[in-house]
Design a protein around this motif. Structure first.
Motif, PDB file in Angstrom:
ATOM      1  N   MET A  15       0.769  -1.048   0.031  1.00  0.00           N
ATOM      2  CA  MET A  15       0.112   0.048   0.070  1.00  0.00           C
ATOM      3  C   MET A  15       0.868   1.232  -0.015  1.00  0.00           C
ATOM      4  O   MET A  15       0.398   2.269  -0.501  1.00  0.00           O
ATOM      5  CB  MET A  15      -0.906   0.010   1.225  1.00  0.00           C
ATOM      6  CG  MET A  15      -2.136  -0.861   1.254  1.00  0.00           C
ATOM      7  SD  MET A  15      -3.069  -1.030   2.615  1.00  0.00           S
ATOM      8  CE  MET A  15      -3.594   0.666   2.600  1.00  0.00           C
ATOM      9  N   SER A  16       1.919   1.316   0.669  1.00  0.00           N
ATOM     10  CA  SER A  16       2.766   2.382   0.651  1.00  0.00           C
ATOM     11  C   SER A  16       3.502   2.810  -0.797  1.00  0.00           C
ATOM     12  O   SER A  16       4.154   3.814  -0.816  1.00  0.00           O
ATOM     13  CB  SER A  16       3.900   2.182   1.848  1.00  0.00           C
ATOM     14  OG  SER A  16       4.848   1.203   1.309  1.00  0.00           O
ATOM     15  N   PRO A  19      -0.402   3.135  -6.171  1.00  0.00           N
ATOM     16  CA  PRO A  19      -1.436   4.105  -6.160  1.00  0.00           C
ATOM     17  C   PRO A  19      -2.257   3.747  -5.090  1.00  0.00           C
ATOM     18  O   PRO A  19      -2.839   2.846  -4.823  1.00  0.00           O
ATOM     19  CB  PRO A  19      -1.821   4.258  -7.397  1.00  0.00           C
ATOM     20  CG  PRO A  19      -1.323   3.256  -8.244  1.00  0.00           C
ATOM     21  CD  PRO A  19      -0.273   2.529  -7.349  1.00  0.00           C
ATOM     22  N   PRO A  20      -3.045   4.840  -4.597  1.00  0.00           N
ATOM     23  CA  PRO A  20      -4.259   4.688  -3.611  1.00  0.00           C
ATOM     24  C   PRO A  20      -5.210   3.890  -4.357  1.00  0.00           C
ATOM     25  O   PRO A  20      -5.697   3.997  -5.537  1.00  0.00           O
ATOM     26  CB  PRO A  20      -4.960   6.050  -3.478  1.00  0.00           C
ATOM     27  CG  PRO A  20      -3.757   7.160  -3.657  1.00  0.00           C
ATOM     28  CD  PRO A  20      -2.845   6.308  -4.730  1.00  0.00           C
ATOM     29  N   TYR A  21      -6.053   3.049  -3.420  1.00  0.00           N
ATOM     30  CA  TYR A  21      -6.963   2.021  -4.104  1.00  0.00           C
ATOM     31  C   TYR A  21      -8.445   2.663  -4.079  1.00  0.00           C
ATOM     32  O   TYR A  21      -8.744   3.076  -2.953  1.00  0.00           O
ATOM     33  CB  TYR A  21      -6.900   0.735  -3.325  1.00  0.00           C
ATOM     34  CG  TYR A  21      -7.612  -0.381  -3.858  1.00  0.00           C
ATOM     35  CD1 TYR A  21      -7.407  -1.093  -5.156  1.00  0.00           C
ATOM     36  CD2 TYR A  21      -8.742  -0.707  -3.196  1.00  0.00           C
ATOM     37  CE1 TYR A  21      -7.941  -2.054  -5.730  1.00  0.00           C
ATOM     38  CE2 TYR A  21      -9.568  -1.705  -4.060  1.00  0.00           C
ATOM     39  CZ  TYR A  21      -9.194  -2.403  -5.116  1.00  0.00           C
ATOM     40  OH  TYR A  21      -9.910  -3.451  -5.685  1.00  0.00           O
ATOM     41  N   GLU A  22      -9.188   2.673  -4.865  1.00  0.00           N
ATOM     42  CA  GLU A  22     -10.679   3.039  -4.905  1.00  0.00           C
ATOM     43  C   GLU A  22     -11.405   1.787  -4.965  1.00  0.00           C
ATOM     44  O   GLU A  22     -11.593   1.016  -5.775  1.00  0.00           O
ATOM     45  CB  GLU A  22     -10.991   3.868  -6.324  1.00  0.00           C
ATOM     46  CG  GLU A  22     -10.205   5.242  -6.089  1.00  0.00           C
ATOM     47  CD  GLU A  22     -10.663   5.961  -7.366  1.00  0.00           C
ATOM     48  OE1 GLU A  22     -12.072   5.745  -7.648  1.00  0.00           O
ATOM     49  OE2 GLU A  22     -10.050   6.564  -7.929  1.00  0.00           O
ATOM     50  N   TRP A  29     -11.234  -6.818   1.115  1.00  0.00           N
ATOM     51  CA  TRP A  29     -10.372  -5.775   1.871  1.00  0.00           C
ATOM     52  C   TRP A  29     -10.234  -6.784   3.295  1.00  0.00           C
ATOM     53  O   TRP A  29     -10.904  -7.540   3.584  1.00  0.00           O
ATOM     54  CB  TRP A  29     -10.764  -4.701   2.001  1.00  0.00           C
ATOM     55  CG  TRP A  29     -12.304  -4.484   2.773  1.00  0.00           C
ATOM     56  CD1 TRP A  29     -13.569  -4.717   2.232  1.00  0.00           C
ATOM     57  CD2 TRP A  29     -12.574  -4.192   4.321  1.00  0.00           C
ATOM     58  NE1 TRP A  29     -14.302  -4.454   3.380  1.00  0.00           N
ATOM     59  CE2 TRP A  29     -13.889  -4.230   4.383  1.00  0.00           C
ATOM     60  CE3 TRP A  29     -11.434  -3.761   5.280  1.00  0.00           C
ATOM     61  CZ2 TRP A  29     -14.314  -3.754   5.848  1.00  0.00           C
ATOM     62  CZ3 TRP A  29     -12.168  -3.456   6.386  1.00  0.00           C
ATOM     63  CH2 TRP A  29     -13.433  -3.561   6.772  1.00  0.00           C
ATOM     64  N   VAL A  46     -13.283   3.274   4.604  1.00  0.00           N
ATOM     65  CA  VAL A  46     -11.920   3.054   3.909  1.00  0.00           C
ATOM     66  C   VAL A  46     -10.751   3.400   4.637  1.00  0.00           C
ATOM     67  O   VAL A  46      -9.570   2.859   4.456  1.00  0.00           O
ATOM     68  CB  VAL A  46     -11.755   4.047   2.637  1.00  0.00           C
ATOM     69  CG1 VAL A  46     -12.770   3.526   1.682  1.00  0.00           C
ATOM     70  CG2 VAL A  46     -11.790   5.456   2.792  1.00  0.00           C
TER      71      VAL A  46
END
Length: 127
Positions: A15-16, A19-22, A29, A46
């Motif tokens: 995650m770091s 790219p940010p996950y939508e 999750w 979220v």
């Protein structure tokens, strides 16, 4: 679909870098207890959510639209293929043997190809 502790940890650490996950309805999750959930449409929280990437999502991250080229790149990366030999004499490079599912293997492939990072068993490190 891989929902093992190992894969959840790999996704958490990615995650770091990714790219940010939508999140979308039906995506998987996990939370800090590594319990896996399905995204539902109402008031989805979220914060502190770890996306559990599917293989198709990982393949898309590589950015190669042609499936034949994508498969060739994937295979030529994970297999040792001596010059001039056929596939009967190929073997999996030792780094890739630690992964226990196609999702783990594809996440490792994405991290290597796109971000030049390798999994050391705990986190993603620069090659």
């Amino acid at each position: 679909m891989d929902t093992t502790k190992q894969y959840v940890e790999m996704c958490r650490e990615a995650m770091s870098v990714l790219p940010p996950y939508e999140f979308k309805y039906g995506d998987l999750w996990s939370d800090d207890r590594q319990t896996v959930f399905v995204v539902m449409p109402l008031h989805f929280p979220v914060a502190n959510c770890i996306p559990i990437y599917r293989q198709d999502q990982l393949q898309e991250m590589v950015g190669i639209k042609d499936l034949g080229i994508l498969i060739y790149k994937f295979i030529s990366t994970i297999l040792h293929h001596p010059e001039g030999s056929n596939f009967d004499s190929c073997w999996i490079e030792s780094y890739w043997e630690q992964f226990e599912s196609m999702e783990q293997l594809w996440l490792a492939f994405v991290m290597k190809e796109v971000y030049q990072k390798k999994w050391n068993g705990e986190n993603w490190v620069q090659e």
